[in-house]
Design a protein around this motif. Structure first.
Motif, mmCIF file in Angstrom:
data_model
loop_
_atom_site.group_PDB
_atom_site.id
_atom_site.type_symbol
_atom_site.label_atom_id
_atom_site.label_comp_id
_atom_site.label_asym_id
_atom_site.label_seq_id
_atom_site.Cartn_x
_atom_site.Cartn_y
_atom_site.Cartn_z
ATOM 1 N N VAL A 132 6.672 5.674 6.299
ATOM 2 C CA VAL A 132 6.119 5.633 4.943
ATOM 3 C C VAL A 132 7.113 6.292 3.991
ATOM 4 O O VAL A 132 7.562 7.417 4.240
ATOM 5 C CB VAL A 132 4.763 6.365 4.889
ATOM 6 N N HIS A 139 -4.824 -2.088 -3.591
ATOM 7 C CA HIS A 139 -4.180 -1.083 -2.755
ATOM 8 C C HIS A 139 -5.219 -0.119 -2.205
ATOM 9 O O HIS A 139 -6.317 0.015 -2.744
ATOM 10 C CB HIS A 139 -3.139 -0.301 -3.559
ATOM 11 N N ALA A 159 5.460 7.485 -1.501
ATOM 12 C CA ALA A 159 4.183 6.782 -1.358
ATOM 13 C C ALA A 159 3.028 7.662 -1.822
ATOM 14 O O ALA A 159 3.005 8.878 -1.569
ATOM 15 C CB ALA A 159 3.971 6.368 0.093
ATOM 16 N N ASP A 188 0.830 -1.205 0.000
ATOM 17 C CA ASP A 188 0.000 0.000 0.000
ATOM 18 C C ASP A 188 0.865 1.256 0.000
ATOM 19 O O ASP A 188 0.531 2.250 -0.645
ATOM 20 C CB ASP A 188 -0.903 0.024 1.239
ATOM 21 N N ILE A 189 1.958 1.236 0.745
ATOM 22 C CA ILE A 189 2.806 2.424 0.871
ATOM 23 C C ILE A 189 3.943 2.425 -0.146
ATOM 24 O O ILE A 189 4.876 3.230 -0.045
ATOM 25 C CB ILE A 189 3.359 2.571 2.300
ATOM 26 N N GLY A 190 3.867 1.521 -1.117
ATOM 27 C CA GLY A 190 4.786 1.557 -2.238
ATOM 28 C C GLY A 190 6.142 0.943 -2.004
ATOM 29 O O GLY A 190 7.082 1.214 -2.773
ATOM 30 N N GLN A 241 0.154 7.959 -0.641
ATOM 31 C CA GLN A 241 -0.596 8.530 0.481
ATOM 32 C C GLN A 241 -0.091 9.921 0.868
ATOM 33 O O GLN A 241 -0.855 10.749 1.372
ATOM 34 C CB GLN A 241 -0.538 7.595 1.698
#
Length: 304
Positions: free
Chosen positions: A288, A203, A292, A97-99, A294
């Motif tokens: 993170v 994701h 990312a 999810d955070i790459g 986000q």
């Protein structure tokens, strides 16, 4: 910084514990940061993660799968301890999810310049989790995947587990209590996620949205189960007419039974019903990567 590597993680078994430990130590060490890297398993691994803040570590990086990460997240929820992750397990949902790249060298490079972000956690009957929790088909899928993990390759194991789960999962009479409204449904599965898996490739576009997403799959027969299971694995469930979605801050799942198998962040446990899920906004301080998606979402919120 303390780095705890799960000795049973696939990468360590494939590459060897000592080479991986040395690689991690060399990649994360720098002049202004003390780094200790430890390889452990079982109770010893849990003890190291649990006692790390008391031992003076303000950042703890866990190298393992979603279950190991979920254990650490439950300990560090609503504290100042910063948690980092190295994706050495099977699914690694939060890491991707955070790459974080799937290769160890790439993940270490990304982690080297990562910075803390406050993300949401969910709780199941008071216990924190970071990703997904499911009953019915999803718990059967997790159980079957554990059985097939040592026998087949990852892809073949997933297909066999999918078929087993589709035929083992029986009909469940569920009652979902959402925002004070009862939703009865004859289902074969229910899944609760911390924020929505709404981006391509399974994701989440954001980890701080402050909402749970609840997915309920109606019981429409074995073939429909196979299709729904495949849709979930490839992230296409939103187009499946047999799947209903709710977003909420809390949900209670009732059923006509006292206990049920529940798969939460890859770990299967036997839980007492009802199952009470609640969002815990900003509960975890997570490392993170600066690249990312986000961070871009957060900057866009700041602008608006």
């Amino acid at each position: 910084m303390l780095v705890v590597l799960n000795a049973k993680a696939g990468h360590l078994l494939d590459l060897g514990a000592d080479p991986v430990r040395r690689q991690v130590e060399a990649a994360l060490s720098r002049a202004d940061r003390d780094v200790q890297v430890v390889v452990a398993e079982g109770d010893e691994m849990c003890r190291l993660i649990r006692e790390a803040p008391e031992a003076g570590h303000d950042t703890v990086v866990v190298g393992g799968g979603d279950g190991t990460l979920s254990y650490a997240a439950s300990l560090y929820a609503n504290t100042d301890t910063v948690l980092g992750v190295l994706p050495l397990g099977t699914m690694n949902l939060l890491a991707y999810d955070i790459g974080l790249p799937r290769d160890l060298e790439g993940a270490l490079d990304a982690l080297h310049t990562a910075r803390p972000m406050r993300i949401d956690l969910g709780t199941l009957n008071g216990r924190p989790f970071h990703g997904v929790s499911g009953v019915g088909f999803f718990s059967q899928m997790a159980l079957a995947r554990e059985q097939e993990r040592e026998r087949h390759s990852r892809a073949v194991g997933w297909l066999i587990a999918l078929a087993k789960a589709a035929f083992r999962a029986g009909r469940i009479s569920l009652e979902l209590e959402v925002a004070g409204v009862s939703h009865p449904v004859e289902a074969y599965a229910a899944l609760v996620t911390v924020n929505a898996f709404d981006a391509p490739g399974l994701h989440r576009s954001r980890l701080d949205g402050g909402l749970l997403e609840v997915m309920v799959a109606e019981d429409r027969g074995a073939l429909a189960r196979l299709r729904a299971g495949a849709d979930v694995l490839v992230g296409a469930w939103r187009d499946n007419p047999g799947i209903h979605l709710f977003t909420t801050r809390r949900v209670t799942i009732h059923a006509r039974r006292r206990r049920a198998w529940v798969a939460t962040d890859g770990e299967v446990t036997r839980e007492n019903l009802p199952l009470r899920y609640v969002i815990d906004p900003g509960a975890l301080n997570l490392l993170v990567p600066r690249t990312a998606p986000q961070w871009r979402t957060r900057r866009a919120d700041d602008v608006t």
